[in-house]
Design a protein around this motif. Structure first.
Motif, PDB file in Angstrom:
ATOM      1  N   PHE A 189       0.851  -1.186   0.000  1.00  0.00           N
ATOM      2  CA  PHE A 189       0.000   0.000   0.000  1.00  0.00           C
ATOM      3  C   PHE A 189       0.889   1.239   0.000  1.00  0.00           C
ATOM      4  O   PHE A 189       1.825   1.348   0.788  1.00  0.00           O
ATOM      5  CB  PHE A 189      -0.893  -0.013   1.248  1.00  0.00           C
ATOM      6  CG  PHE A 189      -1.807   1.175   1.353  1.00  0.00           C
ATOM      7  CD1 PHE A 189      -2.896   1.309   0.516  1.00  0.00           C
ATOM      8  CD2 PHE A 189      -1.575   2.159   2.304  1.00  0.00           C
ATOM      9  CE1 PHE A 189      -3.761   2.394   0.622  1.00  0.00           C
ATOM     10  CE2 PHE A 189      -2.429   3.251   2.422  1.00  0.00           C
ATOM     11  CZ  PHE A 189      -3.523   3.364   1.573  1.00  0.00           C
ATOM     12  N   VAL A 190       0.600   2.172  -0.903  1.00  0.00           N
ATOM     13  CA  VAL A 190       1.397   3.395  -1.015  1.00  0.00           C
ATOM     14  C   VAL A 190       0.474   4.604  -0.886  1.00  0.00           C
ATOM     15  O   VAL A 190      -0.515   4.717  -1.611  1.00  0.00           O
ATOM     16  CB  VAL A 190       2.153   3.449  -2.369  1.00  0.00           C
ATOM     17  CG1 VAL A 190       2.910   4.757  -2.506  1.00  0.00           C
ATOM     18  CG2 VAL A 190       3.094   2.259  -2.501  1.00  0.00           C
ATOM     19  N   SER A 195      -2.335   3.952  -3.699  1.00  0.00           N
ATOM     20  CA  SER A 195      -2.362   2.788  -4.584  1.00  0.00           C
ATOM     21  C   SER A 195      -2.103   1.524  -3.783  1.00  0.00           C
ATOM     22  O   SER A 195      -1.505   1.556  -2.703  1.00  0.00           O
ATOM     23  CB  SER A 195      -1.327   2.920  -5.699  1.00  0.00           C
ATOM     24  OG  SER A 195      -0.016   2.903  -5.174  1.00  0.00           O
ATOM     25  N   LEU A 196      -2.588   0.420  -4.323  1.00  0.00           N
ATOM     26  CA  LEU A 196      -2.407  -0.880  -3.692  1.00  0.00           C
ATOM     27  C   LEU A 196      -2.031  -1.880  -4.772  1.00  0.00           C
ATOM     28  O   LEU A 196      -2.661  -1.947  -5.826  1.00  0.00           O
ATOM     29  CB  LEU A 196      -3.705  -1.330  -2.999  1.00  0.00           C
ATOM     30  CG  LEU A 196      -3.671  -2.707  -2.347  1.00  0.00           C
ATOM     31  CD1 LEU A 196      -2.730  -2.722  -1.147  1.00  0.00           C
ATOM     32  CD2 LEU A 196      -5.075  -3.142  -1.925  1.00  0.00           C
ATOM     33  N   THR A 197      -0.995  -2.659  -4.480  1.00  0.00           N
ATOM     34  CA  THR A 197      -0.610  -3.784  -5.330  1.00  0.00           C
ATOM     35  C   THR A 197      -0.605  -5.022  -4.450  1.00  0.00           C
ATOM     36  O   THR A 197      -0.018  -5.011  -3.366  1.00  0.00           O
ATOM     37  CB  THR A 197       0.787  -3.577  -5.945  1.00  0.00           C
ATOM     38  OG1 THR A 197       0.784  -2.362  -6.690  1.00  0.00           O
ATOM     39  CG2 THR A 197       1.157  -4.728  -6.861  1.00  0.00           C
ATOM     40  N   GLY A 222       0.203 -20.930 -10.787  1.00  0.00           N
ATOM     41  CA  GLY A 222       0.161 -19.616 -11.425  1.00  0.00           C
ATOM     42  C   GLY A 222       0.516 -18.513 -10.451  1.00  0.00           C
ATOM     43  O   GLY A 222       0.683 -18.737  -9.253  1.00  0.00           O
ATOM     44  N   GLN A 223       0.654 -17.329 -10.971  1.00  0.00           N
ATOM     45  CA  GLN A 223       0.928 -16.122 -10.201  1.00  0.00           C
ATOM     46  C   GLN A 223      -0.173 -15.120 -10.505  1.00  0.00           C
ATOM     47  O   GLN A 223      -0.750 -15.138 -11.589  1.00  0.00           O
ATOM     48  CB  GLN A 223       2.279 -15.516 -10.609  1.00  0.00           C
ATOM     49  CG  GLN A 223       3.464 -16.439 -10.446  1.00  0.00           C
ATOM     50  CD  GLN A 223       3.833 -16.652  -8.996  1.00  0.00           C
ATOM     51  OE1 GLN A 223       3.699 -15.748  -8.183  1.00  0.00           O
ATOM     52  NE2 GLN A 223       4.291 -17.850  -8.668  1.00  0.00           N
ATOM     53  N   TYR A 224      -0.447 -14.214  -9.558  1.00  0.00           N
ATOM     54  CA  TYR A 224      -1.415 -13.159  -9.823  1.00  0.00           C
ATOM     55  C   TYR A 224      -0.880 -11.837  -9.306  1.00  0.00           C
ATOM     56  O   TYR A 224      -0.063 -11.788  -8.392  1.00  0.00           O
ATOM     57  CB  TYR A 224      -2.779 -13.477  -9.179  1.00  0.00           C
ATOM     58  CG  TYR A 224      -2.781 -13.451  -7.671  1.00  0.00           C
ATOM     59  CD1 TYR A 224      -3.074 -12.278  -6.967  1.00  0.00           C
ATOM     60  CD2 TYR A 224      -2.477 -14.601  -6.936  1.00  0.00           C
ATOM     61  CE1 TYR A 224      -3.063 -12.255  -5.577  1.00  0.00           C
ATOM     62  CE2 TYR A 224      -2.476 -14.581  -5.558  1.00  0.00           C
ATOM     63  CZ  TYR A 224      -2.769 -13.406  -4.884  1.00  0.00           C
ATOM     64  OH  TYR A 224      -2.747 -13.379  -3.513  1.00  0.00           O
ATOM     65  N   ILE A 225      -1.340 -10.762  -9.932  1.00  0.00           N
ATOM     66  CA  ILE A 225      -1.041  -9.413  -9.468  1.00  0.00           C
ATOM     67  C   ILE A 225      -2.299  -8.574  -9.609  1.00  0.00           C
ATOM     68  O   ILE A 225      -2.942  -8.591 -10.662  1.00  0.00           O
ATOM     69  CB  ILE A 225       0.144  -8.780 -10.232  1.00  0.00           C
ATOM     70  CG1 ILE A 225       0.433  -7.376  -9.702  1.00  0.00           C
ATOM     71  CG2 ILE A 225      -0.098  -8.770 -11.729  1.00  0.00           C
ATOM     72  CD1 ILE A 225       1.738  -6.784 -10.212  1.00  0.00           C
ATOM     73  N   LEU A 226      -2.681  -7.903  -8.531  1.00  0.00           N
ATOM     74  CA  LEU A 226      -3.833  -7.008  -8.525  1.00  0.00           C
ATOM     75  C   LEU A 226      -3.307  -5.595  -8.305  1.00  0.00           C
ATOM     76  O   LEU A 226      -2.504  -5.367  -7.395  1.00  0.00           O
ATOM     77  CB  LEU A 226      -4.803  -7.376  -7.406  1.00  0.00           C
ATOM     78  CG  LEU A 226      -6.045  -6.487  -7.271  1.00  0.00           C
ATOM     79  CD1 LEU A 226      -7.232  -7.319  -6.846  1.00  0.00           C
ATOM     80  CD2 LEU A 226      -5.839  -5.357  -6.284  1.00  0.00           C
ATOM     81  N   THR A 227      -3.721  -4.666  -9.153  1.00  0.00           N
ATOM     82  CA  THR A 227      -3.330  -3.262  -8.980  1.00  0.00           C
ATOM     83  C   THR A 227      -4.587  -2.408  -8.961  1.00  0.00           C
ATOM     84  O   THR A 227      -5.519  -2.643  -9.740  1.00  0.00           O
ATOM     85  CB  THR A 227      -2.404  -2.778 -10.113  1.00  0.00           C
ATOM     86  OG1 THR A 227      -3.051  -2.987 -11.368  1.00  0.00           O
ATOM     87  CG2 THR A 227      -1.091  -3.537 -10.116  1.00  0.00           C
ATOM     88  N   PHE A 261      -9.810  -1.648 -10.821  1.00  0.00           N
ATOM     89  CA  PHE A 261      -8.721  -2.563 -10.502  1.00  0.00           C
ATOM     90  C   PHE A 261      -8.412  -3.392 -11.737  1.00  0.00           C
ATOM     91  O   PHE A 261      -9.209  -3.486 -12.663  1.00  0.00           O
ATOM     92  CB  PHE A 261      -9.081  -3.485  -9.322  1.00  0.00           C
ATOM     93  CG  PHE A 261     -10.077  -4.553  -9.686  1.00  0.00           C
ATOM     94  CD1 PHE A 261      -9.661  -5.766 -10.207  1.00  0.00           C
ATOM     95  CD2 PHE A 261     -11.439  -4.348  -9.511  1.00  0.00           C
ATOM     96  CE1 PHE A 261     -10.574  -6.746 -10.546  1.00  0.00           C
ATOM     97  CE2 PHE A 261     -12.360  -5.317  -9.848  1.00  0.00           C
ATOM     98  CZ  PHE A 261     -11.923  -6.522 -10.370  1.00  0.00           C
ATOM     99  N   SER A 262      -7.257  -4.022 -11.732  1.00  0.00           N
ATOM    100  CA  SER A 262      -6.864  -4.954 -12.772  1.00  0.00           C
ATOM    101  C   SER A 262      -6.193  -6.138 -12.102  1.00  0.00           C
ATOM    102  O   SER A 262      -5.361  -5.966 -11.212  1.00  0.00           O
ATOM    103  CB  SER A 262      -5.892  -4.287 -13.751  1.00  0.00           C
ATOM    104  OG  SER A 262      -5.388  -5.231 -14.666  1.00  0.00           O
TER     105      SER A 262
END
Length: 196
Positions: A109-110, A117-119, A136-141, A155-156
């Motif tokens: 969290f920034v 923003s949150l990643t 698998g791997q995941y990334i949420l931004t 979000f993505s």
């Protein structure tokens, strides 16, 4: 048993294994699925506005027949302390895909002057109709104006398949190599002549 019979049996077993429908079809390495939608977030939680969308796909996700669609994904609200939860399910026609996380999600969290923003990143298991479960791997931004909690921002999520060799294939390969080693050993022991 002659060396020729042993070699033929090993090769036949390998051919049957790889040709059988029971062999695994993993999601191809590097295959990506992107989801998007709206959410609210804090430094330790994400709350989604369901449903979400499939926004893009590559590799096995295209092969399976998924295409971009609106309102076809369901997201699971989660916190930084949740372990092993289903992040999303998405269905388009007869094709479904999901991601079950493994372990704690990593929150970053920034606080910014105008945007917080949150990643969130982590590992998990991807499922897809017609394919075996695959690591698998995941990334949420996600980002939005402060102060938190931030409500109704976009979000993505991107999921990427990272398959590993299946144990069954490695076992067959190991058996074939052991059989060939045995054939060579027996030939050397017999002084270079093959058994009848």
């Amino acid at each position: 048993m002659s060396s020729k019979v042993l070699l033929a049996a090993t090769l036949a077993a390998a051919a049957l294994f790889w040709g059988s429908p029971a062999s695994a079809v993993m999601i191809a390495a590097g295959s990506e699925l992107s989801l998007d939608g709206s959410d609210a977030f804090t430094a330790t939680s994400v709350t989604f506005t369901n449903p979400a969308n499939i926004g893009g796909e590559t590799g096995s996700f295209i092969t399976a027949g998924l295409t971009n669609c609106s309102g076809c994904a369901t997201m699971t609200n989660f916190t930084s302390s949740m372990v092993d939860f289903q992040l999303y399910t998405a269905t388009e026609g007869l094709i479904s895909t999901a991601l079950m996380t493994a372990g704690l999600p990593l929150f970053n969290f920034v606080v910014g002057p105008t945007l917080d923003s949150l990643t969130v990143t982590g590992a998990g298991t991807l499922t897809l109709t017609g394919f075996d479960p695959t690591p698998g791997q995941y990334i949420l931004t996600t980002q939005g104006p402060g102060p938190t909690p931030i409500v109704d921002v976009t979000f993505s999520v991107t999921s990427v398949g990272t398959p590993v060799p299946e144990p069954g294939s490695l076992a067959i390969l190991g058996a074939a190599l052991a059989g060939l080693g045995l054939v060579g050993w027996r030939r050397r022991k017999a002084g270079g002549t093959a058994e009848a």
